[in-house]
Scaffold this active site. Structure first.
Site, short mmCIF file in Angstrom:
data_model
loop_
_atom_site.label_atom_id
_atom_site.label_comp_id
_atom_site.label_asym_id
_atom_site.label_seq_id
_atom_site.Cartn_x
_atom_site.Cartn_y
_atom_site.Cartn_z
N HIS A 1 0.91 -1.20 -0.14
CA HIS A 1 0.12 -0.03 -0.03
C HIS A 1 0.96 1.32 -0.07
O HIS A 1 0.41 1.96 -0.83
CB HIS A 1 -1.00 -0.05 1.12
CG HIS A 1 -1.91 -1.25 1.25
ND1 HIS A 1 -2.58 -1.66 2.18
CD2 HIS A 1 -2.01 -2.20 0.30
CE1 HIS A 1 -3.19 -2.78 2.05
NE2 HIS A 1 -3.00 -2.98 0.95
N HIS B 1 -9.40 -2.09 -4.67
CA HIS B 1 -8.26 -2.43 -3.91
C HIS B 1 -7.31 -3.07 -4.32
O HIS B 1 -6.03 -3.13 -4.30
CB HIS B 1 -8.65 -3.18 -2.40
CG HIS B 1 -7.41 -3.07 -1.27
ND1 HIS B 1 -7.00 -2.17 -0.85
CD2 HIS B 1 -6.65 -4.17 -1.26
CE1 HIS B 1 -5.86 -2.57 0.06
NE2 HIS B 1 -5.80 -3.82 -0.32
N ASP C 1 -3.18 -2.87 -4.80
CA ASP C 1 -2.27 -3.82 -4.55
C ASP C 1 -1.41 -4.09 -5.79
O ASP C 1 -0.15 -4.32 -5.68
CB ASP C 1 -2.78 -5.06 -4.36
CG ASP C 1 -3.45 -5.06 -2.69
OD1 ASP C 1 -3.05 -4.45 -2.01
OD2 ASP C 1 -4.37 -6.05 -2.43
N HIS D 1 -0.80 -11.36 -4.95
CA HIS D 1 0.68 -10.99 -4.79
C HIS D 1 1.56 -11.86 -5.46
O HIS D 1 2.59 -11.44 -6.16
CB HIS D 1 0.92 -10.72 -3.35
CG HIS D 1 0.27 -9.78 -2.83
ND1 HIS D 1 -0.02 -8.05 -3.31
CD2 HIS D 1 -0.66 -9.38 -1.87
CE1 HIS D 1 -0.68 -7.68 -2.56
NE2 HIS D 1 -1.22 -8.35 -1.59
ZN LIG Z 1 -4.06 -4.50 -0.16
#
Ligand SMILES: [Zn+2]
Length: 310
Positions: free
Chosen positions: A82, A238, A242, A265
């Site tokens: 973030h 969001h 990311d 991720h």
């Molecule tokens: Zn996040």
């Protein structure tokens, strides 16, 4: 658009600080942003470990599924995405991030507090030319029905598609040209989220020890425990946030379009590592070269008022 490409590198004009608990470790930490000279890049320094430096670059990524962690010589720094999304989108090339704990504070679960912190710090232009990593050939990373790809483009764009079986989420798609204004208004306020049914399993895995209703949206079977949402599609936004935070690990501004389809991720950081590992896929350029003009000798050393806020 090309006219928005920055010619020169930047850092912050003043120091700024923030503190709070880490989402996964629950450890309370103090974080201070400090100006850094040209060609430093984005560098975390563990001030609790003799200022041990961990560069925010692909080579220091330790793959973790629920957050992105960096690791160098056994020293960890968790949940970087973030803060890095805010720094990258705001166009800060060089900065020291001094921190006294193992994890970046989660704050309200979004990037908005970091954007506000960067606003307070201000931007300073430096005398060195900014370099862009311009993607020349496509690269995709695929795992089952999840994928992420990077494609040639004249600007930095991201497109993010999520599909969660939940009445409030479902299919959401977000696409933006990434810049300070678009990030601030469209993505920075979107908070991290989790499903109530995952809380116990995640805690048993040693994760989300710092999680609370103040720093994450919690979804019950058919509703949200701690509404209201900031956007109807806050979840998709969001995920795009990311994605940008993970792409920051390229270490240079991107000229490319990145598309993520049900990715996370792990796929994001695999894309960064594989892109950096294959120099035939990209070239390093400057704003003038990207605009199709050869840089003149004069423009290399323009005597602009660099100390002024940009
Ligand atoms: Zn996040």
């Amino acid at each position: 658009m090309l006219q928005f490409l920055r010619m020169f590198q930047t850092t912050i004009a003043r120091e700024g600080a923030v503190e709070g608990v880490g989402l996964h470790t629950g450890v309370f930490g103090h974080l201070r942003l400090r100006p850094a000279p040209a060609d430093t890049g984005v560098v975390f320094r563990r001030i609790d470990l003799d200022n041990f430096a961990i560069e925010a670059q692909g080579e220091n990524v330790a793959r973790v599924s629920y957050a992105t962690s960096l690791m160098k010589q056994g020293v960890w720094l968790s949940t970087t995405e973030h803060l890095l999304a805010a720094i990258y989108s705001c166009g800060i090339d060089n900065i020291y991030i001094d921190i006294d704990s193992i994890e970046v504070p989660i704050l309200d679960g979004s990037a908005e507090p970091f954007v506000q912190l960067l606003d307070d710090c201000g931007i300073r232009r430096l005398r060195r030319k900014r370099r862009y990593l311009k993607v020349l050939k496509a690269l995709e990373v695929v795992e089952g029905d999840r994928r992420v790809g990077v494609y040639p483009d004249d600007e930095f764009r991201v497109r993010c598609y999520v599909d969660f079986r939940h009445p409030l989420v479902g299919q959401q798609e977000v696409e933006i040209a990434v810049g300070p204004d678009t990030f601030r208004h469209l993505l920075s306020r979107a908070r991290t989220f989790c499903f109530e049914r995952d809380i116990t399993p995640l805690r048993e895995m040693g994760l989300i020890r710092g999680g609370s209703l103040e720093n994450a949206i919690v979804l019950t079977e058919d509703s949200v425990m701690n509404g209201p949402l900031r956007f109807p599609d806050e979840f998709g936004r969001h995920k795009a946030l990311d994605l940008i935070g993970d792409l920051a690990l390229v270490g240079m501004s991107l000229l490319a379009r990145v598309e993520a389809h049900k990715a996370g991720h792990s796929l994001h950081t695999q894309l960064v590592s594989r892109l950096l590992a294959d120099p035939s896929l990209w070239t390093v350029t400057t704003a003038t070269q990207a605009a199709g003009r050869e840089p003149s000798l004069a423009s290399n050393e323009l005597a602009l008022p660099f100390a002024a806020a940009d």
